[in-house]
Design a protein around this motif. Structure first.
Motif, short mmCIF file in Angstrom:
data_model
loop_
_atom_site.label_atom_id
_atom_site.label_comp_id
_atom_site.label_asym_id
_atom_site.label_seq_id
_atom_site.Cartn_x
_atom_site.Cartn_y
_atom_site.Cartn_z
N LYS A 23 0.83 -1.21 0.00
CA LYS A 23 0.00 0.00 0.00
C LYS A 23 0.87 1.26 0.00
CE LYS A 23 -3.60 2.30 2.64
NZ LYS A 23 -3.49 3.03 3.89
N THR A 24 1.92 1.26 0.82
CA THR A 24 2.79 2.43 0.90
C THR A 24 3.52 2.65 -0.42
OG1 THR A 24 3.08 2.04 3.27
CG2 THR A 24 4.68 3.48 2.20
N LEU A 28 3.16 6.00 -2.73
CA LEU A 28 4.32 6.83 -3.03
C LEU A 28 4.62 6.89 -4.53
CD1 LEU A 28 6.77 5.81 -0.17
CD2 LEU A 28 5.61 8.01 -0.44
N SER A 29 4.11 5.94 -5.27
CA SER A 29 4.36 5.88 -6.71
C SER A 29 3.59 6.96 -7.46
CB SER A 29 3.96 4.50 -7.26
OG SER A 29 4.81 3.50 -6.75
N SER A 30 4.09 7.27 -8.63
CA SER A 30 3.42 8.22 -9.50
C SER A 30 3.43 7.64 -10.91
CB SER A 30 4.16 9.57 -9.48
OG SER A 30 5.42 9.43 -10.09
N PRO A 31 2.68 8.23 -11.82
CA PRO A 31 2.71 7.71 -13.19
C PRO A 31 4.12 7.73 -13.80
CG PRO A 31 0.87 9.21 -12.93
CD PRO A 31 1.70 9.30 -11.66
N LYS A 37 8.69 -2.04 -3.06
CA LYS A 37 8.62 -2.29 -1.62
C LYS A 37 10.01 -2.19 -0.99
CE LYS A 37 6.06 -6.10 -1.98
NZ LYS A 37 5.22 -7.26 -1.58
N SER A 38 11.03 -2.58 -1.72
CA SER A 38 12.40 -2.46 -1.20
C SER A 38 12.77 -0.99 -0.97
CB SER A 38 13.40 -3.08 -2.18
OG SER A 38 13.21 -4.46 -2.26
N ARG A 42 13.96 0.86 2.49
CA ARG A 42 15.16 1.71 2.61
C ARG A 42 14.80 3.09 3.12
NH1 ARG A 42 16.68 -1.33 -2.06
NH2 ARG A 42 15.80 0.20 -3.47
N LEU A 43 13.71 3.65 2.63
CA LEU A 43 13.24 4.96 3.10
C LEU A 43 12.91 4.92 4.59
CD1 LEU A 43 12.31 7.88 2.42
CD2 LEU A 43 10.08 6.90 1.89
N ALA A 44 12.23 3.86 5.02
CA ALA A 44 11.86 3.72 6.43
C ALA A 44 13.09 3.61 7.31
CB ALA A 44 10.96 2.50 6.62
#
Length: 73
Positions: A23-24, A28-31, A37-38, A42-44
């Motif tokens: 879901k995250t 966070l994705s855009s066109p 998920k990886s 890494r962001l987390a």
């Protein structure tokens, strides 16, 4: 140009945690750019490390770890 060397980490996560990652990543994705998920993991990691440097939310993180049923034993 040589590829950047990366370390691999395998962890066991619950179905609920996998769903949260999916879901995250989707949110966070855009066109123009899909986020994996990886990349979310890494962001987390970076976000938690920064917050630990600021002593923010440490008790909240510890409480989440205590509640977590999947442990690294």
């Amino acid at each position: 140009m040589p590829k950047k060397e990366r370390k691999r980490l395998q962890v066991v996560i619950s179905d609920e945690q996998d769903a949260l990652l999916t879901k995250t990543a989707y949110e966070l994705s855009s066109p123009e750019r899909l986020i994996s998920k990886s990349e979310v993991v890494r962001l987390a990691i970076e976000k938690i490390a920064r917050e630990m440097g600021e002593d923010a939310l440490l008790d909240d993180y510890r409480a989440l770890l205590e509640k977590d049923e999947v442990r690294d034993d």
